[in-house]
Motif scaffolding. Structure first.
Motif, PDB file in Angstrom:
ATOM      1  N   LYS A   7       5.357  49.736  -8.890  1.00 11.00           N
ATOM      2  CA  LYS A   7       3.981  49.245  -8.994  1.00 11.00           C
ATOM      3  C   LYS A   7       3.892  48.032  -9.911  1.00 11.00           C
ATOM      4  CE  LYS A   7       0.917  52.432  -9.022  1.00 11.00           C
ATOM      5  NZ  LYS A   7       0.067  53.578  -9.453  1.00 11.00           N
ATOM      6  N   HIS A   8       4.719  48.037 -10.952  1.00 13.25           N
ATOM      7  CA  HIS A   8       4.689  46.926 -11.918  1.00 13.25           C
ATOM      8  C   HIS A   8       5.820  45.922 -11.677  1.00 13.25           C
ATOM      9  CE1 HIS A   8       1.496  48.745 -14.295  1.00 13.25           C
ATOM     10  NE2 HIS A   8       2.126  49.911 -14.175  1.00 13.25           N
TER      11      HIS A   8
ATOM     12  N   GLN B 158      10.065  53.346  -1.110  1.00 10.34           N
ATOM     13  CA  GLN B 158       8.945  53.744  -0.264  1.00 10.34           C
ATOM     14  C   GLN B 158       7.666  53.039  -0.677  1.00 10.34           C
ATOM     15  OE1 GLN B 158       9.069  55.934   2.493  1.00 10.34           O
ATOM     16  NE2 GLN B 158       7.049  55.028   2.791  1.00 10.34           N
ATOM     17  N   PHE B 159       7.435  52.959  -1.991  1.00  8.38           N
ATOM     18  CA  PHE B 159       6.235  52.290  -2.490  1.00  8.38           C
ATOM     19  C   PHE B 159       6.254  50.813  -2.111  1.00  8.38           C
ATOM     20  CE2 PHE B 159       3.717  49.927  -5.538  1.00  8.38           C
ATOM     21  CZ  PHE B 159       2.576  50.696  -5.657  1.00  8.38           C
TER      22      PHE B 159
ATOM     23  N   LEU C 240       3.733  48.909   0.419  1.00 11.06           N
ATOM     24  CA  LEU C 240       2.981  47.755  -0.083  1.00 11.06           C
ATOM     25  C   LEU C 240       3.170  46.551   0.827  1.00 11.06           C
ATOM     26  CD1 LEU C 240       1.248  46.539  -2.345  1.00 11.06           C
ATOM     27  CD2 LEU C 240       3.356  45.975  -3.555  1.00 11.06           C
ATOM     28  N   ILE C 241       4.424  46.300   1.230  1.00 14.78           N
ATOM     29  CA  ILE C 241       4.710  45.175   2.121  1.00 14.78           C
ATOM     30  C   ILE C 241       4.013  45.359   3.457  1.00 14.78           C
ATOM     31  CG2 ILE C 241       6.548  44.032   3.436  1.00 14.78           C
ATOM     32  CD1 ILE C 241       8.394  44.572   1.020  1.00 14.78           C
ATOM     33  N   ARG C 242       4.064  46.592   3.993  1.00 17.30           N
ATOM     34  CA  ARG C 242       3.416  46.862   5.278  1.00 17.30           C
ATOM     35  C   ARG C 242       1.903  46.662   5.187  1.00 17.30           C
ATOM     36  NH1 ARG C 242       5.484  51.308   6.015  1.00 17.30           N
ATOM     37  NH2 ARG C 242       3.853  52.672   5.228  1.00 17.30           N
TER      38      ARG C 242
ATOM     39  N   GLU D   2      -0.241  43.903   7.206  1.00 20.52           N
ATOM     40  CA  GLU D   2      -1.378  44.254   8.054  1.00 20.52           C
ATOM     41  C   GLU D   2      -2.622  43.495   7.631  1.00 20.52           C
ATOM     42  OE1 GLU D   2      -1.627  48.472   7.680  1.00 20.52           O
ATOM     43  OE2 GLU D   2       0.050  48.868   9.070  1.00 20.52           O
ATOM     44  N   MET D   3      -2.777  43.311   6.321  1.00 19.44           N
ATOM     45  CA  MET D   3      -3.930  42.569   5.820  1.00 19.44           C
ATOM     46  C   MET D   3      -3.864  41.109   6.260  1.00 19.44           C
ATOM     47  SD  MET D   3      -5.178  42.120   1.861  1.00 19.44           S
ATOM     48  CE  MET D   3      -5.085  43.902   1.625  1.00 19.44           C
ATOM     49  N   VAL D   4      -2.667  40.524   6.145  1.00 16.45           N
ATOM     50  CA  VAL D   4      -2.485  39.128   6.567  1.00 16.45           C
ATOM     51  C   VAL D   4      -2.739  38.982   8.059  1.00 16.45           C
ATOM     52  CG1 VAL D   4      -0.784  37.297   6.867  1.00 16.45           C
ATOM     53  CG2 VAL D   4      -0.915  38.523   4.700  1.00 16.45           C
ATOM     54  N   MET D   5      -2.205  39.932   8.853  1.00 18.15           N
ATOM     55  CA  MET D   5      -2.402  39.872  10.294  1.00 18.15           C
ATOM     56  C   MET D   5      -3.873  40.053  10.656  1.00 18.15           C
ATOM     57  SD  MET D   5       0.529  39.131  11.397  1.00 18.15           S
ATOM     58  CE  MET D   5       0.349  39.334  13.153  1.00 18.15           C
ATOM     59  N   GLU D   6      -4.566  40.917   9.903  1.00 23.23           N
ATOM     60  CA  GLU D   6      -5.998  41.123  10.141  1.00 23.23           C
ATOM     61  C   GLU D   6      -6.770  39.836   9.863  1.00 23.23           C
ATOM     62  OE1 GLU D   6      -9.409  43.510  11.064  1.00 23.23           O
ATOM     63  OE2 GLU D   6      -7.269  43.866  11.340  1.00 23.23           O
TER      64      GLU D   6
END
Length: 277
Positions: free
Chosen positions: A60-61, A123-124, A128-130, A134-138
């Motif tokens: 996270k950091h 996993q984190f 986060l990357i996924r 998805e946000m960028v693609m949206e």
């Protein structure tokens, strides 16, 4: 003494302890004490839970994995040193069978900690990357409402299958949600599109038509047109085409001033008939 030996073993991390504490409120020395006690006491559940929490916090950091690896290896070495001295000072003697049993228990728990730490860290990061992707693609499918019934969709960059899937879903959902009657898709910013993507776009236009919405294509670049000709593809029977987005907007603005009448090419036949009535 344990802390001093640990800091002397982990030279690189030693200089970063305060920085790591400031970044993530992460006290490496306290956590080292906790981990050693869990391992020596054989508390497997606590070791796994602690590893998961540390892996997520570390990720996270965005703390460096190399520091963590050096730190844990230092903890392992110093722990064995102190276990040896503890037995020596207290006069404890062990045979080979007892020693190897202890070695197996302790090292397996330490390896279990490392395994779960790295799994949860990865996993984190992957999640986060996924999520960011998805946000960028949206955001790469931006609808701009021109009126209550007309929207513009300016597409920029390249269109691959992943982006097309997101684009298809958002376009159809938006048309249904906003009751869009005319959609202007501007391709002037598209720098790369394969024949397969154009074919899928043509099929999408059919789907848009099924929902009672008309499509206007603007900004077809010469290289895209050449590629479509070579592959026998055309928007001619599927959508109205305009040279530029400015032309489409000019038609809309010009006819909006004429008694409220809008360009027939910017409205589906059903809407034009309703206006005539």
């Amino acid at each position: 003494m344990f802390e001093q030996r640990l800091l002397s073993e982990a030279v690189t991390v030693r200089d970063k302890i305060n920085e790591i504490l400031d970044i993530g409120n992460f006290n490496l020395l306290d956590n080292a004490h906790k981990l050693v006690l869990y391992i020596v006491q054989g508390k497997e559940y606590e070791v796994v839970s602690f590893a998961k929490a540390e892996g997520i916090t570390w990720a996270k950091h965005s703390l460096t994995l190399a520091f963590k690896l050096e730190w844990i290896q230092a903890v392992r070495r110093v722990m064995w040193e102190f276990l040896y001295n503890y037995d020596r000072i207290n006069g404890h003697t062990t045979n080979k069978e007892q020693f190897y049993g202890l070695e197996k228990q302790i090292n397996e728990l330490m390896d279990l900690f490392l395994s779960h730490f790295f799994m949860n860290y990865s996993q984190f990061k992957d999640d986060l990357i996924r999520t960011q992707k998805e946000m960028v693609m949206e955001l790469s499918v931006p609808f701009i409402p021109l009126s209550q019934s007309i929207s513009i969709l300016p597409l920029i960059g390249s269109i691959d299958n992943v982006r097309y899937d997101i684009m298809e879903e958002k376009i159809l959902d938006q048309i249904g949600k906003e009751n869009i009657q005319t959609l202007v898709i501007d391709l002037s910013g598209v720098v790369g599109i394969e024949a397969e993507a154009v074919h899928r776009l043509i099929n999408l236009i059919d789907g848009i038509k099924m929902m009672g919405c008309k499509t206007i294509i603007t900004g077809l670049r010469p290289e895209i047109v050449k590629m479509m000709i070579r592959n026998g593809l055309s928007f001619e029977s599927k959508a109205v085409t305009k040279g530029t987005l400015q032309q489409a907007l000019a038609d809309y603005l010009t006819h909006s001033k004429l008694g409220g009448r809008q360009d027939r090419e910017l409205l589906p036949p059903s809407s034009g008939a309703a206006l005539n009535l």
